[in-house]
Design a protein around this motif. Structure first.
Motif, PDB file in Angstrom:
ATOM      1  N   PHE A   6       0.871  -1.176   0.000  1.00  0.00           N
ATOM      2  CA  PHE A   6       0.000   0.000   0.000  1.00  0.00           C
ATOM      3  C   PHE A   6       0.906   1.224   0.000  1.00  0.00           C
ATOM      4  O   PHE A   6       1.890   1.276   0.743  1.00  0.00           O
ATOM      5  N   ILE A   7       0.568   2.208  -0.818  1.00  0.00           N
ATOM      6  CA  ILE A   7       1.305   3.470  -0.845  1.00  0.00           C
ATOM      7  C   ILE A   7       0.338   4.581  -0.488  1.00  0.00           C
ATOM      8  O   ILE A   7      -0.701   4.747  -1.130  1.00  0.00           O
ATOM      9  N   GLY A   8       0.667   5.350   0.533  1.00  0.00           N
ATOM     10  CA  GLY A   8      -0.208   6.461   0.893  1.00  0.00           C
ATOM     11  C   GLY A   8      -0.112   6.798   2.358  1.00  0.00           C
ATOM     12  O   GLY A   8       0.633   6.184   3.114  1.00  0.00           O
ATOM     13  N   ARG A   9      -0.896   7.787   2.748  1.00  0.00           N
ATOM     14  CA  ARG A   9      -0.846   8.259   4.130  1.00  0.00           C
ATOM     15  C   ARG A   9      -2.029   7.726   4.925  1.00  0.00           C
ATOM     16  O   ARG A   9      -3.090   7.420   4.372  1.00  0.00           O
ATOM     17  N   THR A  10      -1.824   7.637   6.209  1.00  0.00           N
ATOM     18  CA  THR A  10      -2.878   7.153   7.111  1.00  0.00           C
ATOM     19  C   THR A  10      -3.032   8.045   8.337  1.00  0.00           C
ATOM     20  O   THR A  10      -3.811   7.735   9.223  1.00  0.00           O
ATOM     21  N   ALA A  11      -2.297   9.154   8.376  1.00  0.00           N
ATOM     22  CA  ALA A  11      -2.254   9.964   9.596  1.00  0.00           C
ATOM     23  C   ALA A  11      -3.511  10.802   9.813  1.00  0.00           C
ATOM     24  O   ALA A  11      -3.835  11.150  10.943  1.00  0.00           O
ATOM     25  N   SER A  12      -4.229  11.149   8.750  1.00  0.00           N
ATOM     26  CA  SER A  12      -5.398  12.015   8.885  1.00  0.00           C
ATOM     27  C   SER A  12      -6.489  11.361   9.723  1.00  0.00           C
ATOM     28  O   SER A  12      -6.690  10.137   9.686  1.00  0.00           O
ATOM     29  N   ALA A  13      -7.217  12.184  10.469  1.00  0.00           N
ATOM     30  CA  ALA A  13      -8.327  11.667  11.281  1.00  0.00           C
ATOM     31  C   ALA A  13      -9.379  10.992  10.407  1.00  0.00           C
ATOM     32  O   ALA A  13     -10.041  10.049  10.835  1.00  0.00           O
ATOM     33  N   ALA A  14      -9.529  11.471   9.173  1.00  0.00           N
ATOM     34  CA  ALA A  14     -10.519  10.886   8.269  1.00  0.00           C
ATOM     35  C   ALA A  14     -10.156   9.462   7.864  1.00  0.00           C
ATOM     36  O   ALA A  14     -10.995   8.706   7.383  1.00  0.00           O
ATOM     37  N   TYR A  15      -8.882   9.068   8.074  1.00  0.00           N
ATOM     38  CA  TYR A  15      -8.413   7.758   7.658  1.00  0.00           C
ATOM     39  C   TYR A  15      -8.211   6.802   8.833  1.00  0.00           C
ATOM     40  O   TYR A  15      -7.435   5.853   8.731  1.00  0.00           O
ATOM     41  N   GLN A  16      -8.896   7.009   9.930  1.00  0.00           N
ATOM     42  CA  GLN A  16      -8.692   6.165  11.108  1.00  0.00           C
ATOM     43  C   GLN A  16      -9.001   4.702  10.822  1.00  0.00           C
ATOM     44  O   GLN A  16      -8.237   3.803  11.220  1.00  0.00           O
ATOM     45  N   GLU A  17     -10.110   4.451  10.139  1.00  0.00           N
ATOM     46  CA  GLU A  17     -10.470   3.057   9.846  1.00  0.00           C
ATOM     47  C   GLU A  17      -9.482   2.443   8.863  1.00  0.00           C
ATOM     48  O   GLU A  17      -9.124   1.262   8.978  1.00  0.00           O
ATOM     49  N   ARG A  18      -9.039   3.235   7.897  1.00  0.00           N
ATOM     50  CA  ARG A  18      -8.009   2.756   6.970  1.00  0.00           C
ATOM     51  C   ARG A  18      -6.759   2.356   7.738  1.00  0.00           C
ATOM     52  O   ARG A  18      -6.183   1.297   7.496  1.00  0.00           O
ATOM     53  N   LYS A  19      -6.336   3.201   8.657  1.00  0.00           N
ATOM     54  CA  LYS A  19      -5.106   2.942   9.411  1.00  0.00           C
ATOM     55  C   LYS A  19      -5.223   1.663  10.236  1.00  0.00           C
ATOM     56  O   LYS A  19      -4.286   0.853  10.274  1.00  0.00           O
ATOM     57  N   ARG A  20      -6.362   1.465  10.889  1.00  0.00           N
ATOM     58  CA  ARG A  20      -6.528   0.269  11.707  1.00  0.00           C
ATOM     59  C   ARG A  20      -6.416  -0.997  10.852  1.00  0.00           C
ATOM     60  O   ARG A  20      -5.763  -1.978  11.245  1.00  0.00           O
ATOM     61  N   LEU A  21      -7.059  -0.972   9.699  1.00  0.00           N
ATOM     62  CA  LEU A  21      -7.026  -2.150   8.831  1.00  0.00           C
ATOM     63  C   LEU A  21      -5.620  -2.391   8.287  1.00  0.00           C
ATOM     64  O   LEU A  21      -5.108  -3.524   8.321  1.00  0.00           O
TER      65      LEU A  21
END
Length: 318
Positions: free
Chosen positions: A154-169
């Protein structure tokens, strides 16, 4: 048709090709604005006779223009292109509900968003909305037939609050399934990294739309493993098992990986089908063609301000 387009300096993804295609079809004036210029559109456009344009396309950062509705509502033929309107409905986003309030103050504007579900919800709220999926620049992003030495990436950022579920997965997959979480600069390094990935994991959980990186991965020949969005796939034309593989749980994703590892021909076929689909339907040329159709539609006449809208205008500093 004469069109004024306002876009952001350093825009990512780069929209140069979209404007190049539009400029070949109509009389286009493109102005690239830095942050300060975006925050003062009245001053920035003081010397511009907006009445000479049939349409004004605003492709600017929402956070920089959201308080300028008093000026924007007076622009005839206003079209707003917005790639982040999904945040209007995300509980974790600082912009939840802000897009609706912004559009409500611009009754004569038309809006383009990049999610079919978002377009439906905004339409139900009474806004004039069009859905155009995100795309990619085929002059920058393409398959190079490199050795795919990264199996799962995966290439990309996960730090944004909008991406919390993305980050967990993604964090779970990195810990349990050897997913590589990668970051690169845009352009050639990004393309080359995509060309090294065999299976690209899309984790747009809860976003209700497809991010551009999904199509970029497909265009580079990755097999896309995408979080199932439901409404989005048929709206775009994506077919599960043909152009990509969809999943709604880690267990389903792991099942796909077992199948792909056991059947390299299946993986090759899905990768090729996905690449061909993006080339035909999701390039920036196609995006420009869709925008062109919206720009050519008849525009509503300006509406007089109601007492409520007069009150709303007084609340805005511009």
């Amino acid at each position: 048709m004469k069109v004024l387009a306002l876009s952001s300096a350093g825009r990512e993804p780069d929209f140069s090709r979209v404007y190049e295609h539009l400029g070949g079809q109509l009389d286009l004036d493109l102005k690239i604005l830095d942050k300060e210029a975006q925050r003062d559109l009245r001053g920035t456009l003081r010397q511009v006779d907006l009445a000479t344009y049939d349409r004004v396309l605003v492709d600017l950062h929402f956070k920089n223009i959201r308080r300028q509705t008093r000026f924007l509502r007076r622009i005839p033929g206003l079209l707003i292109y917005e790639e982040d309107a999904c945040q209007n409905y995300l509980e974790t986003s600082r912009w939840r509900g802000c897009f609706s309030r912004f559009y409500r103050a611009l009754p004569n504007a038309r809006i383009v968003v990049t999610g079919a579900s978002v377009a439906e919800r905004l339409t139900r709220e009474g806004f004039n909305v069009h859905f155009i999926p995100k795309g990619y620049d085929p002059q920058v992003i393409f398959s190079e037939h490199l050795e795919r030495d990264i199996e799962l990436g995966f290439i990309g950022r996960t730090a944004s609050a909008a991406y919390q579920e993305r980050k967990r997965l993604l964090d779970r997959l990195a810990a349990e399934d050897a997913l590589q979480l990668l970051r690169t600069p845009p352009g050639e390094p990004y393309r080359q990294m995509l060309n090294r990935i065999r299976y690209f994991v899309s984790a747009d959980v809860g976003l209700n739309e497809y991010m551009a990186k999904n199509f970029e991965a497909m265009a580079c020949g990755c097999v896309l493993l995408a979080w199932r969005q439901g409404r989005e796939e048929p709206a775009i034309g994506l077919e599960d098992g043909v152009h990509l593989l969809l999943y709604s749980s880690v267990e389903e994703l792991r099942g796909h990986l077992v199948r792909l590892r056991q059947d390299p021909e299946l993986a090759r076929t899905i990768a090729e089908n996905g690449r061909h689909f993006t080339e035909r339907h999701l390039s920036h040329l196609r995006l420009a063609e869709h925008l062109m159709k919206v720009l050519e539609e008849p525009w509503p006449s300006p509406e007089p301000l109601t007492p409520w809208r007069e009150f709303w205008a007084r609340l805005n500093p511009f």
